[in-house]
Design a protein around this motif. Structure first.
Motif, PDB file in Angstrom:
ATOM      1  N   SER A   1       0.826  -1.209   0.000  1.00  0.00           N
ATOM      2  CA  SER A   1       0.000   0.000   0.000  1.00  0.00           C
ATOM      3  C   SER A   1       0.859   1.258   0.000  1.00  0.00           C
ATOM      4  CB  SER A   1      -0.937   0.011   1.206  1.00  0.00           C
ATOM      5  OG  SER A   1      -1.889  -1.019   1.095  1.00  0.00           O
ATOM      6  N   ARG A   2       1.924   1.263   0.770  1.00  0.00           N
ATOM      7  CA  ARG A   2       2.810   2.435   0.782  1.00  0.00           C
ATOM      8  C   ARG A   2       3.444   2.655  -0.584  1.00  0.00           C
ATOM      9  NH1 ARG A   2       5.654   1.276   6.545  1.00  0.00           N
ATOM     10  NH2 ARG A   2       4.038   2.184   7.848  1.00  0.00           N
ATOM     11  N   THR A   3       3.839   1.572  -1.250  1.00  0.00           N
ATOM     12  CA  THR A   3       4.430   1.693  -2.579  1.00  0.00           C
ATOM     13  C   THR A   3       3.400   2.209  -3.577  1.00  0.00           C
ATOM     14  OG1 THR A   3       5.932  -0.127  -2.062  1.00  0.00           O
ATOM     15  CG2 THR A   3       5.710   0.474  -4.377  1.00  0.00           C
ATOM     16  N   LYS A   4       2.163   1.733  -3.464  1.00  0.00           N
ATOM     17  CA  LYS A   4       1.104   2.231  -4.341  1.00  0.00           C
ATOM     18  C   LYS A   4       0.902   3.730  -4.137  1.00  0.00           C
ATOM     19  CE  LYS A   4      -1.833  -1.864  -4.542  1.00  0.00           C
ATOM     20  NZ  LYS A   4      -3.165  -2.364  -4.175  1.00  0.00           N
ATOM     21  N   ILE A   5       0.966   4.172  -2.900  1.00  0.00           N
ATOM     22  CA  ILE A   5       0.819   5.602  -2.612  1.00  0.00           C
ATOM     23  C   ILE A   5       1.928   6.383  -3.301  1.00  0.00           C
ATOM     24  CG2 ILE A   5       0.980   7.361  -0.799  1.00  0.00           C
ATOM     25  CD1 ILE A   5      -0.505   5.379   1.036  1.00  0.00           C
ATOM     26  N   GLU A   6       3.159   5.908  -3.196  1.00  0.00           N
ATOM     27  CA  GLU A   6       4.293   6.596  -3.829  1.00  0.00           C
ATOM     28  C   GLU A   6       4.116   6.660  -5.345  1.00  0.00           C
ATOM     29  OE1 GLU A   6       6.883   8.243  -2.539  1.00  0.00           O
ATOM     30  OE2 GLU A   6       5.995   7.908  -0.580  1.00  0.00           O
ATOM     31  N   ILE A   7       3.713   5.562  -5.951  1.00  0.00           N
ATOM     32  CA  ILE A   7       3.519   5.526  -7.402  1.00  0.00           C
ATOM     33  C   ILE A   7       2.416   6.504  -7.798  1.00  0.00           C
ATOM     34  CG2 ILE A   7       2.723   4.102  -9.334  1.00  0.00           C
ATOM     35  CD1 ILE A   7       4.067   1.708  -7.850  1.00  0.00           C
ATOM     36  N   THR A   8       1.296   6.444  -7.107  1.00  0.00           N
ATOM     37  CA  THR A   8       0.174   7.335  -7.407  1.00  0.00           C
ATOM     38  C   THR A   8       0.568   8.790  -7.225  1.00  0.00           C
ATOM     39  OG1 THR A   8      -1.346   5.603  -6.672  1.00  0.00           O
ATOM     40  CG2 THR A   8      -2.242   7.823  -6.871  1.00  0.00           C
ATOM     41  N   ASP A   9       1.297   9.089  -6.162  1.00  0.00           N
ATOM     42  CA  ASP A   9       1.729  10.452  -5.894  1.00  0.00           C
ATOM     43  C   ASP A   9       2.617  10.981  -7.020  1.00  0.00           C
ATOM     44  OD1 ASP A   9       1.689  12.710  -4.183  1.00  0.00           O
ATOM     45  OD2 ASP A   9       3.684  12.186  -3.444  1.00  0.00           O
ATOM     46  N   GLU A  10       3.525  10.143  -7.499  1.00  0.00           N
ATOM     47  CA  GLU A  10       4.405  10.569  -8.586  1.00  0.00           C
ATOM     48  C   GLU A  10       3.635  10.789  -9.877  1.00  0.00           C
ATOM     49  OE1 GLU A  10       8.161   8.541  -9.091  1.00  0.00           O
ATOM     50  OE2 GLU A  10       8.050   7.877  -7.005  1.00  0.00           O
ATOM     51  N   LEU A  11       2.676   9.927 -10.160  1.00  0.00           N
ATOM     52  CA  LEU A  11       1.868  10.107 -11.370  1.00  0.00           C
ATOM     53  C   LEU A  11       1.043  11.385 -11.296  1.00  0.00           C
ATOM     54  CD1 LEU A  11       0.687   6.440 -11.934  1.00  0.00           C
ATOM     55  CD2 LEU A  11       2.414   7.688 -13.229  1.00  0.00           C
ATOM     56  N   ILE A  12       0.494  11.668 -10.133  1.00  0.00           N
ATOM     57  CA  ILE A  12      -0.284  12.896  -9.948  1.00  0.00           C
ATOM     58  C   ILE A  12       0.609  14.115 -10.144  1.00  0.00           C
ATOM     59  CG2 ILE A  12      -1.504  14.310  -8.242  1.00  0.00           C
ATOM     60  CD1 ILE A  12      -2.574  11.636  -7.064  1.00  0.00           C
ATOM     61  N   SER A  13       1.784  14.089  -9.532  1.00  0.00           N
ATOM     62  CA  SER A  13       2.665  15.262  -9.635  1.00  0.00           C
ATOM     63  C   SER A  13       3.138  15.486 -11.066  1.00  0.00           C
ATOM     64  CB  SER A  13       3.848  15.133  -8.679  1.00  0.00           C
ATOM     65  OG  SER A  13       4.692  14.090  -9.056  1.00  0.00           O
ATOM     66  N   LYS A  14       3.383  14.419 -11.815  1.00  0.00           N
ATOM     67  CA  LYS A  14       3.776  14.579 -13.218  1.00  0.00           C
ATOM     68  C   LYS A  14       2.653  15.213 -14.026  1.00  0.00           C
ATOM     69  CE  LYS A  14       7.310  11.072 -13.686  1.00  0.00           C
ATOM     70  NZ  LYS A  14       7.787   9.907 -14.423  1.00  0.00           N
ATOM     71  N   THR A  15       1.426  14.808 -13.767  1.00  0.00           N
ATOM     72  CA  THR A  15       0.295  15.375 -14.488  1.00  0.00           C
ATOM     73  C   THR A  15       0.071  16.829 -14.098  1.00  0.00           C
ATOM     74  OG1 THR A  15      -0.736  13.186 -14.552  1.00  0.00           O
ATOM     75  CG2 THR A  15      -2.150  15.059 -15.048  1.00  0.00           C
ATOM     76  N   VAL A  16       0.190  17.123 -12.820  1.00  0.00           N
ATOM     77  CA  VAL A  16      -0.036  18.483 -12.341  1.00  0.00           C
ATOM     78  C   VAL A  16       1.025  19.436 -12.900  1.00  0.00           C
ATOM     79  CG1 VAL A  16      -0.058  19.931 -10.261  1.00  0.00           C
ATOM     80  CG2 VAL A  16      -1.324  17.783 -10.304  1.00  0.00           C
ATOM     81  N   LYS A  17       2.247  18.972 -13.091  1.00  0.00           N
ATOM     82  CA  LYS A  17       3.297  19.821 -13.670  1.00  0.00           C
ATOM     83  C   LYS A  17       2.914  20.293 -15.071  1.00  0.00           C
ATOM     84  CE  LYS A  17       7.225  17.920 -11.194  1.00  0.00           C
ATOM     85  NZ  LYS A  17       8.433  17.069 -11.286  1.00  0.00           N
ATOM     86  N   ASN A  18       2.164  19.461 -15.773  1.00  0.00           N
ATOM     87  CA  ASN A  18       1.759  19.789 -17.146  1.00  0.00           C
ATOM     88  C   ASN A  18       0.281  20.149 -17.220  1.00  0.00           C
ATOM     89  OD1 ASN A  18       4.371  19.059 -18.036  1.00  0.00           O
ATOM     90  ND2 ASN A  18       3.763  16.917 -18.051  1.00  0.00           N
ATOM     91  N   ILE A  19      -0.238  20.761 -16.179  1.00  0.00           N
ATOM     92  CA  ILE A  19      -1.679  21.002 -16.084  1.00  0.00           C
ATOM     93  C   ILE A  19      -2.199  21.921 -17.198  1.00  0.00           C
ATOM     94  CG2 ILE A  19      -1.687  22.992 -14.535  1.00  0.00           C
ATOM     95  CD1 ILE A  19      -3.873  20.683 -13.217  1.00  0.00           C
ATOM     96  N   LYS A  20      -1.350  22.796 -17.686  1.00  0.00           N
ATOM     97  CA  LYS A  20      -1.784  23.712 -18.741  1.00  0.00           C
ATOM     98  C   LYS A  20      -2.136  22.975 -20.030  1.00  0.00           C
ATOM     99  CE  LYS A  20       0.739  27.675 -17.016  1.00  0.00           C
ATOM    100  NZ  LYS A  20       1.804  28.652 -17.255  1.00  0.00           N
ATOM    101  N   THR A  21      -1.496  21.853 -20.261  1.00  0.00           N
ATOM    102  CA  THR A  21      -1.739  21.096 -21.493  1.00  0.00           C
ATOM    103  C   THR A  21      -2.643  19.885 -21.259  1.00  0.00           C
ATOM    104  OG1 THR A  21       0.261  19.790 -21.150  1.00  0.00           O
ATOM    105  CG2 THR A  21       0.470  21.799 -22.475  1.00  0.00           C
TER     106      THR A  21
END
Length: 97
Positions: A34-54
């Motif tokens: 579960s902790r690893t899933k949280i880390e993976i999900t968090d990284e995917l969210i942050s990558k998407t948020v960095k490119n939120i304009k597009t």
């Protein structure tokens, strides 16, 4: 330069590797998974948020689902931690003095 590499946050690829390694164990530890899933999900969210304009509307919906999933995972981790502490206390109480 070498010092910077040691401080770098693990990548999604590394977290996926660790997740698969834990799944391969005979007795996979749910808390670690579960902790690893949280880390993976968090990284995917942050990558998407960095490119939120597009981002498209579908991307934003996916981020919303990922945030909800992450919240559920954190609740699960909290529950698993409480259960582990409870079991530890029960084991300590059962030990003869």
């Amino acid at each position: 330069m070498e010092h910077d590499m040691r401080l770098a946050k693990p990548t999604v690829t590394y977290h996926l590797f660790m997740y698969r390694a834990e799944l391969a164990r005979r007795n996979a530890r749910q808390l670690r998974l579960s902790r690893t899933k949280i880390e993976i999900t968090d990284e995917l969210i942050s990558k998407t948020v960095k490119n939120i304009k597009t981002c498209s509307m579908d991307d934003l919906k996916a981020v919303n689902r990922e945030l909800i999933f992450k919240k559920k995972l954190r609740n699960n981790v909290s529950r698993l931690n409480k259960e582990a502490k409870r079991q530890q206390q029960e084991q300590q109480q059962q030990k003869p003095l």
